[in-house]
Design a protein around this motif. Structure first.
Motif, PDB file in Angstrom:
ATOM      1  N   VAL A  23      -6.085  -2.435   7.851  1.00 40.95           N
ATOM      2  CA  VAL A  23      -5.305  -2.785   6.645  1.00 40.95           C
ATOM      3  C   VAL A  23      -3.839  -2.439   6.884  1.00 40.95           C
ATOM      4  O   VAL A  23      -3.485  -1.283   7.124  1.00 40.95           O
ATOM      5  N   LYS A  24      -3.008  -3.468   6.789  1.00 43.28           N
ATOM      6  CA  LYS A  24      -1.558  -3.293   6.963  1.00 43.28           C
ATOM      7  C   LYS A  24      -0.969  -2.721   5.674  1.00 43.28           C
ATOM      8  O   LYS A  24      -1.376  -3.136   4.587  1.00 43.28           O
ATOM      9  N   PRO A  25      -0.016  -1.823   5.757  1.00 40.71           N
ATOM     10  CA  PRO A  25       0.642  -1.361   4.524  1.00 40.71           C
ATOM     11  C   PRO A  25       1.231  -2.555   3.766  1.00 40.71           C
ATOM     12  O   PRO A  25       1.753  -3.489   4.384  1.00 40.71           O
ATOM     13  N   GLY A  29       2.382  -6.373   4.692  1.00 40.51           N
ATOM     14  CA  GLY A  29       1.270  -7.315   4.723  1.00 40.51           C
ATOM     15  C   GLY A  29       1.283  -8.321   3.582  1.00 40.51           C
ATOM     16  O   GLY A  29       2.079  -8.235   2.656  1.00 40.51           O
ATOM     17  N   LYS A  30       0.406  -9.293   3.714  1.00 42.69           N
ATOM     18  CA  LYS A  30       0.184 -10.334   2.696  1.00 42.69           C
ATOM     19  C   LYS A  30       1.489 -11.007   2.269  1.00 42.69           C
ATOM     20  O   LYS A  30       1.727 -11.270   1.082  1.00 42.69           O
ATOM     21  N   SER A  31       2.333 -11.279   3.257  1.00 41.82           N
ATOM     22  CA  SER A  31       3.648 -11.861   2.969  1.00 41.82           C
ATOM     23  C   SER A  31       3.559 -13.288   2.434  1.00 41.82           C
ATOM     24  O   SER A  31       4.486 -13.781   1.809  1.00 41.82           O
ATOM     25  N   ARG A  32       2.428 -13.969   2.681  1.00 44.86           N
ATOM     26  CA  ARG A  32       2.285 -15.364   2.214  1.00 44.86           C
ATOM     27  C   ARG A  32       1.627 -15.443   0.843  1.00 44.86           C
ATOM     28  O   ARG A  32       1.391 -16.527   0.333  1.00 44.86           O
ATOM     29  N   LEU A  33       1.291 -14.296   0.269  1.00 46.10           N
ATOM     30  CA  LEU A  33       0.513 -14.293  -0.971  1.00 46.10           C
ATOM     31  C   LEU A  33       1.440 -14.105  -2.167  1.00 46.10           C
ATOM     32  O   LEU A  33       1.829 -12.993  -2.510  1.00 46.10           O
ATOM     33  N   PRO A  87      -5.816   7.160  11.163  1.00 44.05           N
ATOM     34  CA  PRO A  87      -4.413   6.756  11.170  1.00 44.05           C
ATOM     35  C   PRO A  87      -4.124   5.773  12.305  1.00 44.05           C
ATOM     36  O   PRO A  87      -4.615   5.953  13.426  1.00 44.05           O
ATOM     37  N   GLU A  88      -3.340   4.778  11.979  1.00 49.38           N
ATOM     38  CA  GLU A  88      -3.031   3.744  12.980  1.00 49.38           C
ATOM     39  C   GLU A  88      -2.034   4.249  14.012  1.00 49.38           C
ATOM     40  O   GLU A  88      -2.027   3.795  15.154  1.00 49.38           O
ATOM     41  N   GLY A  89      -1.176   5.182  13.595  1.00 49.59           N
ATOM     42  CA  GLY A  89      -0.109   5.625  14.498  1.00 49.59           C
ATOM     43  C   GLY A  89       0.927   4.530  14.641  1.00 49.59           C
ATOM     44  O   GLY A  89       1.148   3.751  13.706  1.00 49.59           O
ATOM     45  N   VAL A 194      -8.158 -14.243   2.407  1.00 46.19           N
ATOM     46  CA  VAL A 194      -7.125 -14.706   1.477  1.00 46.19           C
ATOM     47  C   VAL A 194      -5.740 -14.368   2.019  1.00 46.19           C
ATOM     48  O   VAL A 194      -5.379 -13.203   2.141  1.00 46.19           O
ATOM     49  N   ASP A 195      -4.988 -15.425   2.325  1.00 45.06           N
ATOM     50  CA  ASP A 195      -3.589 -15.258   2.735  1.00 45.06           C
ATOM     51  C   ASP A 195      -2.631 -15.893   1.732  1.00 45.06           C
ATOM     52  O   ASP A 195      -1.464 -15.536   1.699  1.00 45.06           O
ATOM     53  N   THR A 196      -3.131 -16.893   0.974  1.00 50.46           N
ATOM     54  CA  THR A 196      -2.263 -17.664   0.078  1.00 50.46           C
ATOM     55  C   THR A 196      -2.876 -17.699  -1.329  1.00 50.46           C
ATOM     56  O   THR A 196      -4.063 -17.415  -1.520  1.00 50.46           O
TER      57      THR A 196
HETATM   58  N1  LIG Z   1      -3.850  -1.717  10.423  1.00 54.15           N
HETATM   59  C1  LIG Z   1      -3.381  -2.960  10.582  1.00 54.15           C
HETATM   60  N2  LIG Z   1      -3.953  -3.987   9.918  1.00 54.15           N
HETATM   61  C2  LIG Z   1      -3.446  -5.222  10.103  1.00 54.15           C
HETATM   62  C3  LIG Z   1      -2.356  -5.487  10.949  1.00 54.15           C
HETATM   63  N3  LIG Z   1      -2.099  -6.818  10.899  1.00 54.15           N
HETATM   64  C4  LIG Z   1      -2.979  -7.347  10.040  1.00 54.15           C
HETATM   65  N4  LIG Z   1      -3.804  -6.387   9.546  1.00 54.15           N
HETATM   66  C5  LIG Z   1      -4.899  -6.547   8.597  1.00 54.15           C
HETATM   67  O1  LIG Z   1      -5.756  -7.559   9.113  1.00 54.15           O
HETATM   68  C6  LIG Z   1      -6.208  -8.405   8.074  1.00 54.15           C
HETATM   69  C7  LIG Z   1      -5.755  -9.826   8.320  1.00 54.15           C
HETATM   70  O2  LIG Z   1      -4.372  -9.811   8.336  1.00 54.15           O
HETATM   71  P1  LIG Z   1      -3.473 -11.092   8.267  1.00 54.15           P
HETATM   72  O3  LIG Z   1      -3.923 -11.971   7.175  1.00 54.15           O
HETATM   73  O4  LIG Z   1      -3.400 -11.679   9.611  1.00 54.15           O
HETATM   74  O5  LIG Z   1      -2.060 -10.452   7.953  1.00 54.15           O
HETATM   75  P2  LIG Z   1      -1.392  -9.955   6.608  1.00 54.15           P
HETATM   76  O6  LIG Z   1      -0.278  -9.108   7.027  1.00 54.15           O
HETATM   77  O7  LIG Z   1      -2.374  -9.353   5.676  1.00 54.15           O
HETATM   78  O8  LIG Z   1      -0.829 -11.271   5.939  1.00 54.15           O
HETATM   79  P3  LIG Z   1       0.476 -12.148   6.339  1.00 54.15           P
HETATM   80  O9  LIG Z   1       1.674 -11.347   5.963  1.00 54.15           O
HETATM   81  O10 LIG Z   1       0.293 -13.353   5.509  1.00 54.15           O
HETATM   82  O11 LIG Z   1       0.379 -12.405   7.810  1.00 54.15           O
HETATM   83  C8  LIG Z   1      -5.684  -7.798   6.779  1.00 54.15           C
HETATM   84  O12 LIG Z   1      -6.651  -6.888   6.309  1.00 54.15           O
HETATM   85  C9  LIG Z   1      -4.453  -7.038   7.238  1.00 54.15           C
HETATM   86  O13 LIG Z   1      -4.130  -5.968   6.366  1.00 54.15           O
HETATM   87  C10 LIG Z   1      -1.770  -4.381  11.640  1.00 54.15           C
HETATM   88  O14 LIG Z   1      -0.809  -4.510  12.406  1.00 54.15           O
HETATM   89  N5  LIG Z   1      -2.310  -3.148  11.414  1.00 54.15           N
END
Ligand SMILES: Nc1nc2c(ncn2[C@@H]2O[C@H](COP(=O)(O)OP(=O)(O)OP(=O)(O)O)[C@@H](O)[C@H]2O)c(=O)[nH]1
Ligand SMILES: C=C(OP(=O)(O)O)C(=O)O
Length: 219
Positions: A23-25, A29-33, A87-89, A194-196
Motif C-alpha cells: 500500500v502506497k502512502p 498513491g491513487k493519483s488517477r482516482l 515497513p517498506e523503508g 480501482v484506479d479511476t
Molecule cells: N508499498 C507500496 N505499494 C505500492 C507501490 N506502488 C503501488 N503500490 C500499491 O499497489 C497497488 C496497485 O497500485 P497502483 O494502482 O499501480 O498504483 P497507485 O499508486 O495506487 O495508483 P496510481 O497513482 O493511479 O498509479 C495499490 O495497493 C498501491 O497502493 C509502492 O511503491 N509501494
C-alpha cells in the motif's frame, strides 16, 4: 507420507497462505482516482482497509502482511484482526515492496505466498479463497484484472522463489515469468482493482467494503 504432507489433501490450502499487500502512502498513491466531493487520500485509505479486511477474513489465509510507509494506515486498521505491518523503508516501487514483505515473513520459501493489490474495495473473501484454492496446484500463478492486461494476484508455491513484475501490462510479464493464468470468472471481485472513478463505479455495483461505501455515501 500423509496426504497433507504430500499436498494431495484437497483441503490443504486452508489457512496456509501468506498474503502480502503493498500500500502506497496516499500522498503518492491513487493519483488517477478523482471523485468529486471526496478526499482522495481518505478514499485511498478506505479502499486499502476494505481490501485488508476482506483478505484477513479469507479462510485460505494464515497471515496478511501489509508493506507500507504509511503509519496512519496502521493506526486506522485497529479493528482488523491479526494484520502484520512491515515497513517498506526506502521506496523502490511495488515489486520491491512485495519482495520485502515476502522476505520478512518467509525467507526460506516454506509457505505458499501471494501478493494481492491493495486497491480491491469490493473484494469478497470467498473470491480470494477460490483463487488460492486454484493456485495451490501450480508452482506460480496470476489472476488477470478485469481488463485482462494487469494483474491483481500473483502466487508462488512452497519452494518457488518469489518473483513479480506488477505495473502496466503486468499480466503478460507474469505469464513470461512462468505463472499459470488462473481461470477466474469476470464477475469475481478479485479482478476489480480501482484506479479511476469509472472503475470505482463498477466495483460499487458489485458491493463495496464498509469503509469505502460509508465514505462515498457522504457525497
Ligand atoms: N508499498 C507500496 N505499494 C505500492 C507501490 N506502488 C503501488 N503500490 C500499491 O499497489 C497497488 C496497485 O497500485 P497502483 O494502482 O499501480 O498504483 P497507485 O499508486 O495506487 O495508483 P496510481 O497513482 O493511479 O498509479 C495499490 O495497493 C498501491 O497502493 C509502492 O511503491 N509501494
Ligand atoms: C499494478 C497493476 O495495476 P494498476 O496499475 O492498474 O493498478 C498491475 O496490473 O500490475
Amino acid at each position: 507420507m500423509s496426504a497433507a504432507r504430500t499436498g494431495d489433501d484437497p483441503e490443504s490450502w486452508r489457512r496456509r497462505w501468506i498474503v502480502v499487500v503493498p500500500v502506497k502512502p496516499p500522498a503518492r498513491g491513487k493519483s488517477r482516482l478523482d471523485v468529486p466531493g471526496i478526499d482522495r487520500a481518505a478514499l485511498a485509505h478506505a479502499i486499502a482497509l476494505d481490501t485488508l479486511e476482506a483478505a484477513t477474513a479469507c479462510e485460505a489465509v494464515a497471515q496478511v502482511v501489509v508493506v507500507t510507509n504509511d503509519p496512519a494506515l496502521a493506526r486506522e486498521s485497529g479493528t482488523i484482526p491479526a494484520l502484520r505491518f512491515v515497513p517498506e523503508g526506502e521506496a523502490r516501487g511495488l515489486d520491491a515492496a512485495v519482495a520485502t514483505g515476502v522476505a520478512a515473513m518467509d525467507p526460506a520459501a516454506r509457505m505458499p505466498r501471494a501478493a494481492l493489490l491493495g486497491d480491491l474495495p469490493a473484494l469478497r473473501p470467498s473470491d480470494l479463497a477460490d483463487a488460492l484454492r486454484a493456485a495451490a496446484s501450480v508452482p506460480r500463478s496470476v489472476v488477470a484484472d478485469a481488463e485482462g492486461t494487469g494483474s491483481t494476484l500473483v502466487t508462488a508455491a512452497p519452494g518457488a522463489a518469489w518473483q513479480s513484475s506488477f505495473g502496466e501490462g503486468s499480466f503478460a510479464r507474469h505469464l513470461a515469468l512462468g505463472c499459470t493464468a488462473l481461470e477466474i470468472p469476470d464477475a469475481s471481485t478479485l479482478r476489480r482493482d480501482v484506479d479511476t472513478a469509472d472503475q470505482l463505479d463498477v466495483a460499487s455495483a458489485l458491493g463495496l467494503g464498509p469503509r469505502t461505501a460509508a465514505l462515498l455515501a457522504r457525497r
